[in-house]
Design a protein around this motif. Structure first.
Motif, PDB file in Angstrom:
ATOM      1  N   LEU A 138       3.349   3.141  38.241  1.00  0.00           N
ATOM      2  CA  LEU A 138       4.016   4.356  39.064  1.00  0.00           C
ATOM      3  C   LEU A 138       3.728   4.257  40.523  1.00  0.00           C
ATOM      4  O   LEU A 138       4.535   4.329  41.500  1.00  0.00           O
ATOM      5  CB  LEU A 138       3.805   5.739  38.525  1.00  0.00           C
ATOM      6  N   ALA A 139       2.378   3.994  40.757  1.00  0.00           N
ATOM      7  CA  ALA A 139       1.975   3.852  42.349  1.00  0.00           C
ATOM      8  C   ALA A 139       2.657   2.629  43.122  1.00  0.00           C
ATOM      9  O   ALA A 139       3.082   2.715  43.986  1.00  0.00           O
ATOM     10  CB  ALA A 139       0.546   3.699  42.192  1.00  0.00           C
ATOM     11  N   ASN A 161      16.034   6.729  34.828  1.00  0.00           N
ATOM     12  CA  ASN A 161      15.149   6.546  33.556  1.00  0.00           C
ATOM     13  C   ASN A 161      13.879   5.780  33.823  1.00  0.00           C
ATOM     14  O   ASN A 161      13.068   5.919  33.024  1.00  0.00           O
ATOM     15  CB  ASN A 161      16.167   5.916  32.552  1.00  0.00           C
ATOM     16  N   PHE A 162      14.111   4.748  34.644  1.00  0.00           N
ATOM     17  CA  PHE A 162      12.965   3.931  34.862  1.00  0.00           C
ATOM     18  C   PHE A 162      11.987   4.607  35.261  1.00  0.00           C
ATOM     19  O   PHE A 162      10.629   4.466  34.707  1.00  0.00           O
ATOM     20  CB  PHE A 162      13.272   2.565  35.715  1.00  0.00           C
ATOM     21  N   LEU A 163      11.926   5.258  36.551  1.00  0.00           N
ATOM     22  CA  LEU A 163      10.652   6.063  37.140  1.00  0.00           C
ATOM     23  C   LEU A 163      10.433   7.079  36.067  1.00  0.00           C
ATOM     24  O   LEU A 163       9.136   7.386  35.984  1.00  0.00           O
ATOM     25  CB  LEU A 163      11.012   6.603  38.302  1.00  0.00           C
ATOM     26  N   ALA A 164      11.259   7.852  35.407  1.00  0.00           N
ATOM     27  CA  ALA A 164      11.035   8.773  34.386  1.00  0.00           C
ATOM     28  C   ALA A 164       9.980   8.391  33.438  1.00  0.00           C
ATOM     29  O   ALA A 164       9.037   9.192  33.264  1.00  0.00           O
ATOM     30  CB  ALA A 164      12.374   9.305  33.879  1.00  0.00           C
ATOM     31  N   VAL A 165      10.320   7.096  32.673  1.00  0.00           N
ATOM     32  CA  VAL A 165       9.306   6.926  31.578  1.00  0.00           C
ATOM     33  C   VAL A 165       8.057   6.443  32.125  1.00  0.00           C
ATOM     34  O   VAL A 165       6.780   6.690  31.476  1.00  0.00           O
ATOM     35  CB  VAL A 165       9.819   5.434  31.042  1.00  0.00           C
ATOM     36  N   LEU A 166       7.853   5.859  33.423  1.00  0.00           N
ATOM     37  CA  LEU A 166       6.725   5.946  34.118  1.00  0.00           C
ATOM     38  C   LEU A 166       5.915   7.403  34.499  1.00  0.00           C
ATOM     39  O   LEU A 166       4.683   7.317  34.123  1.00  0.00           O
ATOM     40  CB  LEU A 166       6.828   4.958  35.246  1.00  0.00           C
ATOM     41  N   THR A 167       6.714   8.153  34.945  1.00  0.00           N
ATOM     42  CA  THR A 167       6.108   9.504  35.293  1.00  0.00           C
ATOM     43  C   THR A 167       5.719  10.086  33.966  1.00  0.00           C
ATOM     44  O   THR A 167       4.482  10.496  33.850  1.00  0.00           O
ATOM     45  CB  THR A 167       7.295  10.221  36.296  1.00  0.00           C
ATOM     46  N   SER A 168       6.630  10.115  32.897  1.00  0.00           N
ATOM     47  CA  SER A 168       6.326  10.684  31.599  1.00  0.00           C
ATOM     48  C   SER A 168       4.977  10.209  31.180  1.00  0.00           C
ATOM     49  O   SER A 168       3.839  10.915  30.491  1.00  0.00           O
ATOM     50  CB  SER A 168       7.128  10.829  30.874  1.00  0.00           C
ATOM     51  N   ALA A 169       4.598   8.914  31.093  1.00  0.00           N
ATOM     52  CA  ALA A 169       3.455   8.191  30.414  1.00  0.00           C
ATOM     53  C   ALA A 169       2.334   8.411  31.404  1.00  0.00           C
ATOM     54  O   ALA A 169       1.300   8.569  30.935  1.00  0.00           O
ATOM     55  CB  ALA A 169       3.916   6.939  30.360  1.00  0.00           C
ATOM     56  N   ALA A 170       2.708   8.670  32.581  1.00  0.00           N
ATOM     57  CA  ALA A 170       1.277   8.614  33.450  1.00  0.00           C
ATOM     58  C   ALA A 170       0.975  10.099  33.224  1.00  0.00           C
ATOM     59  O   ALA A 170      -0.210  10.330  33.336  1.00  0.00           O
ATOM     60  CB  ALA A 170       1.791   8.581  35.107  1.00  0.00           C
ATOM     61  N   LEU A 171       1.768  11.165  33.118  1.00  0.00           N
ATOM     62  CA  LEU A 171       1.377  12.570  32.751  1.00  0.00           C
ATOM     63  C   LEU A 171       0.536  12.654  31.458  1.00  0.00           C
ATOM     64  O   LEU A 171      -0.180  13.241  31.289  1.00  0.00           O
ATOM     65  CB  LEU A 171       2.645  13.517  32.677  1.00  0.00           C
ATOM     66  N   GLY A 172       1.110  11.908  30.438  1.00  0.00           N
ATOM     67  CA  GLY A 172       0.433  11.455  29.452  1.00  0.00           C
ATOM     68  C   GLY A 172      -0.803  10.997  29.301  1.00  0.00           C
ATOM     69  O   GLY A 172      -1.790  11.348  28.568  1.00  0.00           O
TER      70      GLY A 172
END
Length: 352
Positions: A138-139, A161-172
């Motif tokens: 994400l960074a 969707n691409f940044l969303a999966v990275l953002t969600s996973a980074a939150l996780g």
């Protein structure tokens, strides 16, 4: 002809034309061709096929995979080679042994096919538990090294969707520290959903992304269990959103989670037994959630056994009949099949 080493990790297989194929066992990709000699550190005259071969077959060699990906990324490929490269990169993202090589493959693939990279990321995160990959990627793509949890959450409704999966996973990846804020944002969205609302699709997408973050947080997301169960009851919610609630509950995977779900199954089944038929719909969905939970959680639960007994009281032997072409045929009701599968899963766990 087939011959293998005593440890089962290397095999010789004879082909019909007299060829001999050397395969080795990879913990990440199963049986794959054994490469002989060093990988191609340099390309002579744009030997794309050699680079793709290195990417496909050096699953367990992080240095070789990373070198091949970087070399491939520097080449201007035509349409035919681009498709072959995308397939090889996607497979490396999912099956590669080295986190650095996987992350490099994500970067290379996203530059040419963001949709394929998105799909590969979901598969990678499902298969590997590397802590930090999502945050690092994400960074790389956003240029922001240390966004706050609140900033990540606020971005979810608007990004692709691409940044969303990275953002969600980074939150996780932030685990328990991020769960309260993620859960609060989740609860602030419309419940129950209204499919005639102006922002229904955006809201459903945001719910999905927040629940993916809870899924990636695993057991730390246990406080969100009641909200996730409420999603399962929402008849106007999008089916993919509901499925993500199911996946998040299974990822939490605690005996206490199984207790909560099983107690509700038993309550609904007993309502029918006692002649009340108004709250029985949907407990088959709860059984499906239980079926996907870790065997250890099911075996340790105090409520799963009584819940399955209540299901059997409700449906008896579960055998029903129907007429087809003048003949009587039998089938087993879905709830009983699910109960059987859950009991089998618990039994297998106890054996071990």
């Amino acid at each position: 002809m087939v011959a293998g080493t005593p440890d089962g990790r290397c095999w010789l297989i004879g082909g019909r034309g007299g060829q001999v194929h050397v395969l080795h066992w990879s913990d990440h990709a199963g049986l794959v061709p054994q490469r002989v000699g060093r990988p191609s550190w340099k390309m002579d005259g744009g030997d794309v096929e050699t680079q793709l071969d290195d990417i496909r077959h050096h699953w367990d060699d992080g240095t070789a995979s990373l070198a091949a990906v970087r070399e491939l990324a520097s080449i201007d490929l035509d349409a035919a080679w681009s498709e072959a490269a995308a397939d090889a990169l996607a497979e490396l993202i999912v099956t590669g042994a080295d986190p650095g090589a996987r992350e490099a493959a994500v970067i290379a693939l996203a530059e040419n096919d963001e949709g394929a990279a998105t799909t590969a990321l979901y598969r990678m995160f499902d298969r590997h538990d590397d802590h930090g990959s999502a945050g690092r990627l994400l960074a790389h793509f956003t240029g922001e090294d240390a966004p706050t949890t609140e900033e990540l959450i606020a971005s979810l409704p608007e990004i692709g969707n691409f940044l969303a999966v990275l953002t969600s996973a980074a939150l996780g990846e932030r685990g328990a520290a991020a769960v309260p804020a993620v859960h609060a944002a989740f609860r602030a969205l419309p419940f129950p959903a209204r499919d005639d609302a102006d922002h229904w699709w955006r809201d459903e997408s945001t719910k999905y992304r927040l629940m993916y973050a809870l899924k990636r947080a695993g057991a730390a997301a246990a406080p969100a269990t009641p909200t996730l169960l409420a999603v399962l009851e929402d008849e106007e919610i999008h089916r993919d959103t509901r499925h993500q609630a199911e996946a998040a509950l299974q990822a939490i995977g605690l005996p206490e989670t199984a207790d909560t779900i099983a107690a509700e199954v038993r309550r609904r089944a007993d309502l029918v037994v006692h002649g009340k038929d108004d709250e029985t719909e949907g407990f088959s969905l709860l059984l499906e959630v239980l079926l996907g939970m870790p065997p250890a959680a099911l075996a340790a639960s105090r409520e799963v056994g009584p819940a399955l007994k209540a299901v059997r009281r409700r449906f008896g032997d579960g055998i029903r009949t129907y007429e087809e072409h003048g003949e009587s045929r039998e089938y087993t009701v879905h709830e009983i099949r699910l109960a059987d599968l859950i009991e089998e899963k618990i039994a297998e766990r106890i054996k071990k």
